[in-house]
Design a protein around this motif. Structure first.
Motif, PDB file in Angstrom:
ATOM      1  N   TYR A  87       0.829  -1.193   0.000  1.00  0.00           N
ATOM      2  CA  TYR A  87       0.000   0.000   0.000  1.00  0.00           C
ATOM      3  C   TYR A  87       0.869   1.251   0.000  1.00  0.00           C
ATOM      4  CZ  TYR A  87       0.563   0.403   5.168  1.00  0.00           C
ATOM      5  OH  TYR A  87       1.053   0.534   6.453  1.00  0.00           O
ATOM      6  N   LEU A  88       0.339   2.295  -0.616  1.00  0.00           N
ATOM      7  CA  LEU A  88       0.993   3.590  -0.674  1.00  0.00           C
ATOM      8  C   LEU A  88       0.377   4.466   0.401  1.00  0.00           C
ATOM      9  CD1 LEU A  88       3.018   5.352  -2.345  1.00  0.00           C
ATOM     10  CD2 LEU A  88       1.033   6.128  -3.666  1.00  0.00           C
ATOM     11  N   ALA A  89       1.164   4.804   1.416  1.00  0.00           N
ATOM     12  CA  ALA A  89       0.652   5.555   2.558  1.00  0.00           C
ATOM     13  C   ALA A  89       0.517   7.037   2.248  1.00  0.00           C
ATOM     14  CB  ALA A  89       1.564   5.356   3.765  1.00  0.00           C
ATOM     15  N   THR A  90       1.489   7.598   1.554  1.00  0.00           N
ATOM     16  CA  THR A  90       1.425   9.005   1.167  1.00  0.00           C
ATOM     17  C   THR A  90       2.418   9.258   0.042  1.00  0.00           C
ATOM     18  OG1 THR A  90       1.471  11.285   1.993  1.00  0.00           O
ATOM     19  CG2 THR A  90       3.113   9.773   2.911  1.00  0.00           C
ATOM     20  N   PHE A 121      -4.337   2.010  -2.579  1.00  0.00           N
ATOM     21  CA  PHE A 121      -4.077   3.304  -1.960  1.00  0.00           C
ATOM     22  C   PHE A 121      -5.216   4.255  -2.288  1.00  0.00           C
ATOM     23  CE2 PHE A 121      -1.816   3.290  -6.017  1.00  0.00           C
ATOM     24  CZ  PHE A 121      -2.188   4.490  -6.608  1.00  0.00           C
ATOM     25  N   ILE A 122      -5.221   5.407  -1.604  1.00  0.00           N
ATOM     26  CA  ILE A 122      -6.191   6.461  -1.848  1.00  0.00           C
ATOM     27  C   ILE A 122      -5.558   7.487  -2.782  1.00  0.00           C
ATOM     28  CG2 ILE A 122      -7.644   8.251  -0.826  1.00  0.00           C
ATOM     29  CD1 ILE A 122      -8.400   5.416   0.016  1.00  0.00           C
ATOM     30  N   SER A 123      -6.260   7.836  -3.852  1.00  0.00           N
ATOM     31  CA  SER A 123      -5.741   8.761  -4.853  1.00  0.00           C
ATOM     32  C   SER A 123      -6.529  10.061  -4.847  1.00  0.00           C
ATOM     33  CB  SER A 123      -5.821   8.117  -6.247  1.00  0.00           C
ATOM     34  OG  SER A 123      -5.661   9.082  -7.264  1.00  0.00           O
ATOM     35  N   SER A 124      -5.821  11.158  -5.062  1.00  0.00           N
ATOM     36  CA  SER A 124      -6.466  12.445  -5.293  1.00  0.00           C
ATOM     37  C   SER A 124      -6.987  12.487  -6.731  1.00  0.00           C
ATOM     38  CB  SER A 124      -5.464  13.579  -5.068  1.00  0.00           C
ATOM     39  OG  SER A 124      -4.505  13.582  -6.129  1.00  0.00           O
ATOM     40  N   ALA A 273      -7.608   3.324  -5.388  1.00  0.00           N
ATOM     41  CA  ALA A 273      -6.869   2.683  -6.481  1.00  0.00           C
ATOM     42  C   ALA A 273      -6.463   1.283  -6.052  1.00  0.00           C
ATOM     43  CB  ALA A 273      -5.636   3.508  -6.838  1.00  0.00           C
ATOM     44  N   VAL A 274      -6.750   0.284  -6.892  1.00  0.00           N
ATOM     45  CA  VAL A 274      -6.397  -1.093  -6.571  1.00  0.00           C
ATOM     46  C   VAL A 274      -5.749  -1.759  -7.783  1.00  0.00           C
ATOM     47  CG1 VAL A 274      -8.166  -1.415  -4.803  1.00  0.00           C
ATOM     48  CG2 VAL A 274      -8.712  -1.914  -7.176  1.00  0.00           C
ATOM     49  N   ARG A 275      -4.892  -2.714  -7.502  1.00  0.00           N
ATOM     50  CA  ARG A 275      -4.266  -3.523  -8.545  1.00  0.00           C
ATOM     51  C   ARG A 275      -4.180  -4.964  -8.068  1.00  0.00           C
ATOM     52  NH1 ARG A 275       1.803  -2.232 -10.593  1.00  0.00           N
ATOM     53  NH2 ARG A 275       2.313  -3.216  -8.583  1.00  0.00           N
ATOM     54  N   GLY A 276      -4.713  -5.889  -8.865  1.00  0.00           N
ATOM     55  CA  GLY A 276      -4.656  -7.299  -8.513  1.00  0.00           C
ATOM     56  C   GLY A 276      -5.607  -7.703  -7.411  1.00  0.00           C
ATOM     57  N   MET A 277      -6.608  -6.887  -7.126  1.00  0.00           N
ATOM     58  CA  MET A 277      -7.547  -7.166  -6.056  1.00  0.00           C
ATOM     59  C   MET A 277      -8.832  -6.377  -6.288  1.00  0.00           C
ATOM     60  SD  MET A 277      -5.852  -4.838  -2.982  1.00  0.00           S
ATOM     61  CE  MET A 277      -7.210  -5.037  -1.839  1.00  0.00           C
ATOM     62  N   ALA A 278      -9.896  -6.790  -5.601  1.00  0.00           N
ATOM     63  CA  ALA A 278     -11.144  -6.036  -5.637  1.00  0.00           C
ATOM     64  C   ALA A 278     -11.120  -4.969  -4.550  1.00  0.00           C
ATOM     65  CB  ALA A 278     -12.328  -6.978  -5.419  1.00  0.00           C
ATOM     66  N   LEU A 284     -14.082   0.577   5.151  1.00  0.00           N
ATOM     67  CA  LEU A 284     -13.774   1.978   4.911  1.00  0.00           C
ATOM     68  C   LEU A 284     -12.290   2.155   5.179  1.00  0.00           C
ATOM     69  CD1 LEU A 284     -16.818   3.642   6.742  1.00  0.00           C
ATOM     70  CD2 LEU A 284     -16.598   3.043   4.310  1.00  0.00           C
ATOM     71  N   ALA A 285     -11.533   2.428   4.121  1.00  0.00           N
ATOM     72  CA  ALA A 285     -10.082   2.415   4.205  1.00  0.00           C
ATOM     73  C   ALA A 285      -9.541   3.623   4.963  1.00  0.00           C
ATOM     74  CB  ALA A 285      -9.478   2.390   2.792  1.00  0.00           C
ATOM     75  N   SER A 286      -8.448   3.396   5.648  1.00  0.00           N
ATOM     76  CA  SER A 286      -7.683   4.478   6.275  1.00  0.00           C
ATOM     77  C   SER A 286      -6.849   5.173   5.201  1.00  0.00           C
ATOM     78  CB  SER A 286      -6.758   3.902   7.347  1.00  0.00           C
ATOM     79  OG  SER A 286      -5.687   4.768   7.621  1.00  0.00           O
ATOM     80  N   GLY A 287      -6.760   6.492   5.285  1.00  0.00           N
ATOM     81  CA  GLY A 287      -5.954   7.215   4.319  1.00  0.00           C
ATOM     82  C   GLY A 287      -4.481   6.849   4.362  1.00  0.00           C
ATOM     83  N   HIS A 288      -3.953   6.515   5.540  1.00  0.00           N
ATOM     84  CA  HIS A 288      -2.536   6.225   5.678  1.00  0.00           C
ATOM     85  C   HIS A 288      -2.220   4.744   5.805  1.00  0.00           C
ATOM     86  CE1 HIS A 288      -1.306  10.409   5.985  1.00  0.00           C
ATOM     87  NE2 HIS A 288      -2.306  10.629   6.822  1.00  0.00           N
ATOM     88  N   PHE A 289      -3.106   3.960   6.394  1.00  0.00           N
ATOM     89  CA  PHE A 289      -2.845   2.536   6.616  1.00  0.00           C
ATOM     90  C   PHE A 289      -3.642   1.636   5.692  1.00  0.00           C
ATOM     91  CE2 PHE A 289      -1.784   4.526  10.727  1.00  0.00           C
ATOM     92  CZ  PHE A 289      -0.461   4.116  10.840  1.00  0.00           C
ATOM     93  N   LEU A 290      -4.550   2.218   4.897  1.00  0.00           N
ATOM     94  CA  LEU A 290      -5.366   1.516   3.924  1.00  0.00           C
ATOM     95  C   LEU A 290      -6.136   0.347   4.516  1.00  0.00           C
ATOM     96  CD1 LEU A 290      -5.399   2.796   1.125  1.00  0.00           C
ATOM     97  CD2 LEU A 290      -3.268   3.229   2.296  1.00  0.00           C
TER      98      LEU A 290
END
Length: 290
Positions: A87-90, A121-124, A273-278, A284-290
């Motif tokens: 995961y991309l934290a920031t 990760f969460i994308s702007s 944003a996801v890759r290789g997964m649903a 409800l995802a955390s912005g930093h810990f996903l």
């Protein structure tokens, strides 16, 4: 501009770059009806540094910075591997250095660390960033947040929930693995130190939510939508002033229904944003810990 692994002595410079980058982004994306964006507080800056220090300790190979000739951080991509999930934290680049290939170099380094893991990760909505994410193979799923003052006459009686603790981490990690492919592992201890943990220990329908001191949801995971709804109602019941529910995607419309019933408003906000997964759900995802 040098792109290299982050070091402990980069933390304060990276925090300053992060604060400036996201302040400008929030100002550009602010709706007219929303209040003026405020600079990051000293408390939030200290928490950011502590969070990055955790990432440096747990998985330093995922932490990258772009440094100028003066040794100041101009960009950062902080990612983490947890089992088979990346995961991309920031991620960000100072406005004055955007459009010069710095962001691409940072993202390439972070993605190389991911290997063949699935990712999230969460994308702007930044056009340059979203283009880069899509070219890297990520699917962009629209998300909304919900905000407003809770209509307390709508709050239902919620039962079956308890305050959580470290003894809950093992089953929480199993639930995380079912939902997103990997447990949060050491991230749970950090969140527990800074947030309230609410849990449902039901064998058939477990779930948990981290909530901040204002009653704002930071992360929610459940095995069934009924549990997720109960956790969210409990968080809303503890909210002070303006409630906040993040990262609501199409697969998590149950959260939108709860928010609407509580009198909250829907606001469009970027992508998951996801890759290789649903996209995980109920989650409800955390912005930093996903």
């Amino acid at each position: 501009m040098q792109i290299r692994l982050m070091r402990e002595d980069d933390l304060h410079s990276a925090e300053r770059a992060s604060a400036a980058t996201f302040l400008e982004a929030e100002e550009l994306n602010r709706r007219v009806v929303e209040p003026q964006v405020q600079p990051r507080s000293a408390e939030a800056s200290a928490l950011w540094i502590d969070r990055m220090r955790l990432f440096l300790t747990v998985d330093p190979g995922g932490c990258w910075v772009a440094v100028d000739e003066a040794g100041e951080v101009a960009g950062f991509a902080i990612s983490q591997n947890r089992d088979r999930l990346w995961y991309l934290a920031t991620y960000g680049v100072l406005p004055g250095h955007q459009g010069q290939g710095v962001g691409k170099g940072l993202m390439d380094a972070a993605l190389a660390h991911a290997g063949d893991r699935q990712g999230i990760f969460i994308s702007s909505v930044h056009p340059g960033a979203t283009r880069r994410y899509r070219l890297a193979g990520f699917s962009l799923h629209s998300q909304v947040r919900m905000t407003g003052t809770v209509n307390r006459s709508t709050l239902p009686a919620v039962t079956g929930l308890n305050e959580g603790g470290t003894d809950d981490f093992s089953w929480m990690d199993r639930l995380d693995t079912d939902l997103r492919g990997a447990g949060h592992g050491p991230d749970h201890a950090f969140m527990l130190a800074t947030l309230r943990l609410i849990v449902s220990r039901s064998d058939a329908r477990p779930g948990y939510a981290y909530v901040d001191h204002r009653g704002r949801v930071a992360l929610l995971a459940a095995a069934h939508e009924d549990t997720a709804r109960a956790l969210l109602w409990e968080a809303l019941a503890s909210s002070q002033a303006e409630a906040f529910v993040p990262s609501i995607t199409a697969v998590n419309e149950w959260a939108m229904d709860v928010g609407l019933a509580a009198g909250l408003d829907i606001v469009q906000e970027g992508y998951v944003a996801v890759r290789g997964m649903a996209v995980p759900g109920p989650y409800l995802a955390s912005g930093h810990f996903l």
